[in-house]
Design a protein around this motif. Structure first.
Motif, PDB file in Angstrom:
ATOM      1  N   GLY A 109     -44.037 -12.683  24.635  1.00  7.03           N
ATOM      2  CA  GLY A 109     -45.413 -13.025  24.961  1.00  7.03           C
ATOM      3  C   GLY A 109     -46.145 -11.912  25.704  1.00  7.03           C
ATOM      4  N   THR A 110     -47.290 -12.256  26.268  1.00 12.96           N
ATOM      5  CA  THR A 110     -48.127 -11.297  26.989  1.00 12.96           C
ATOM      6  C   THR A 110     -47.420 -10.835  28.261  1.00 12.96           C
ATOM      7  N   LEU A 111     -47.468  -9.545  28.472  1.00 10.10           N
ATOM      8  CA  LEU A 111     -46.810  -8.957  29.641  1.00 10.10           C
ATOM      9  C   LEU A 111     -47.774  -8.896  30.814  1.00 10.10           C
ATOM     10  N   GLU A 112     -47.325  -9.398  31.958  1.00  9.98           N
ATOM     11  CA  GLU A 112     -48.088  -9.314  33.200  1.00  9.98           C
ATOM     12  C   GLU A 112     -47.354  -8.368  34.147  1.00  9.98           C
ATOM     13  N   CYS A 131     -42.554  -7.146  36.350  1.00 11.46           N
ATOM     14  CA  CYS A 131     -42.947  -7.438  34.968  1.00 11.46           C
ATOM     15  C   CYS A 131     -42.516  -8.859  34.628  1.00 11.46           C
ATOM     16  N   VAL A 133     -43.146 -12.057  31.366  1.00 15.88           N
ATOM     17  CA  VAL A 133     -43.733 -12.399  30.075  1.00 15.88           C
ATOM     18  C   VAL A 133     -43.772 -13.907  29.933  1.00 15.88           C
ATOM     19  N   SER A 134     -44.738 -14.374  29.155  1.00 16.20           N
ATOM     20  CA  SER A 134     -44.853 -15.801  28.870  1.00 16.20           C
ATOM     21  C   SER A 134     -44.333 -16.052  27.465  1.00 16.20           C
ATOM     22  N   SER A 180     -38.743  -8.555  18.860  1.00 14.29           N
ATOM     23  CA  SER A 180     -40.004  -7.949  19.296  1.00 14.29           C
ATOM     24  C   SER A 180     -39.839  -7.373  20.695  1.00 14.29           C
ATOM     25  N   VAL A 182     -42.358  -5.489  24.216  1.00 13.52           N
ATOM     26  CA  VAL A 182     -43.595  -5.013  24.834  1.00 13.52           C
ATOM     27  C   VAL A 182     -43.205  -4.149  26.026  1.00 13.52           C
ATOM     28  N   HIS A 184     -44.934  -1.637  29.583  1.00 12.09           N
ATOM     29  CA  HIS A 184     -46.063  -1.276  30.450  1.00 12.09           C
ATOM     30  C   HIS A 184     -45.627  -0.103  31.314  1.00 12.09           C
TER      31      HIS A 184
END
Length: 338
Positions: A109-112, A131, A133-134, A180, A182, A184
């Motif tokens: 999911g989206t990385l914060e 870091c 993720v959702s 998958s 991601v 940052h």
């Protein structure tokens, strides 16, 4: 035999194809599934003599390719993960088995990402990075300093390190699962200057003072322009004057041609208005002809004579010398039509 690992992305098709050696001289085929280690094995379909027999409504989830005995998961979901078993019986009655271990994952999911820096003593700063993720499930975290891999004891979503004061370091957080990933990159700098609440308060006060000064300046400029527009006369000044009344003529300068010829008189009347800021000049054009009162005196004068007076009315400084005046007798002989 060990199971063949198959990884699938949620929502995508997953294909389970056995080796080609198991697709010759086939008498019957059976596909089974065991979703977890505690559940029982259930039959998905049975194929024999080119006839497919599906269990319940599983045909909506799966599909079968008779040519190579392949089982297809149409739109795989994480709940479809588990152990899949293939049983192939040849014409001699020998049974062969093949197993697939299927794992279906949602995409990461989206990385914060959150990065903080704290100044320590001894010319050091502490960097705290995080870091998260959702969604995705079964994700792993890997940290890099520049291009160098940072060894961490566990699968950490947080990292804390110390860097030198006035230095700049780049850290990268990579979050991934088998289907998958991601990442940052943090650019963390260590500034030894500490900003307190007093500094921010001073900044706010200075900003308010500047804003107030700008507002007052704009107001003064607007007020001055408005006052100037108010003082300027909107229409030209029109003067009607009877030349016969000598007392009404003051502050004039006249130039008259000799009698017997067409004469032109130029007169400048000084404005004595109470509006000192007026800068507009007004011109009075007057035609002077003999008066009816002097008909008895026309014997010695040419009745065709006419005189034109151009007068400019405006604000100019009063001259020190007395302007030239027409005599009362001369004024009685003329009448001004303006």
């Amino acid at each position: 035999d060990s199971a063949e690992a198959v990884v699938g992305l949620s929502g995508m098709q997953v294909s389970l194809q056995p080796p080609t050696t198991q697709t010759k001289h086939i008498n019957s085929v059976k596909w089974k599934i065991q979703r977890n280690s505690t559940s029982k094995t259930s039959v998905i379909l049975t194929w024999k003599n080119e006839v497919e027999v599906w269990t319940d409504d599983l045909k909506e989830i799966f599909d079968f390719r008779e040519k190579n005995l392949t089982l297809l998961i149409k739109a795989a979901q994480p709940r479809d993960s588990g152990l899949y078993l293939l049983e192939v019986t040849d014409d001699s009655g020998k049974v062969k088995h093949h197993r697939f271990w299927v794992s279906v994952f949602d995409p990461v999911g989206t990385l914060e990402a959150v990065g903080k820096t704290k100044v320590l003593g001894g010319g050091k700063c502490q960097v705290s990075l995080s870091c998260s993720v959702s969604g995705g499930g079964h994700v792993s975290y890997v940290w890099y300093r520049g291009k160098e891999l940072i060894e961490t004891p566990d699968n950490l979503s947080k990292l804390e390190e110390q860097i030198d004061v006035n230095s700049l370091e780049n850290y990268t957080c990579n979050v991934s699962n088998p289907v998958s990933w991601v990442n940052h990159t943090f650019s963390q700098s260590c500034d030894n200057k500490q900003h307190t609440s007093v500094d921010y308060l001073v900044f706010i006060v200075i900003s308010l003072i500047i804003l107030l000064l700008v507002t007052l300046t704009c107001f003064c400029v607007w007020r001055r322009r408005r006052k100037q527009c108010h003082n300027n006369p909107g229409e030209p000044l029109t003067v009607y004057e009877d030349v016969n009344n000598l007392q009404n003529r003051c502050n004039q300068t006249q130039r008259q041609n000799p009698p017997g010829e067409g004469s032109t008189i130029y007169s400048m009347i000084q404005s004595q208005s109470s509006a000192p800021t007026s800068q507009e000049a007004n011109t009075l054009y007057a035609l002077v002809q003999p008066s009816r009162k002097s008909e008895s005196k026309k014997k010695n004068q040419n009745s065709s004579f006419s005189y034109t007076i151009y007068e400019e009315v405006g604000k100019t400084q009063l001259k020190a010398q007395n302007p030239a005046r027409l005599s009362r007798r001369e004024l009685e002989n003329f009448c001004v039509y303006s």
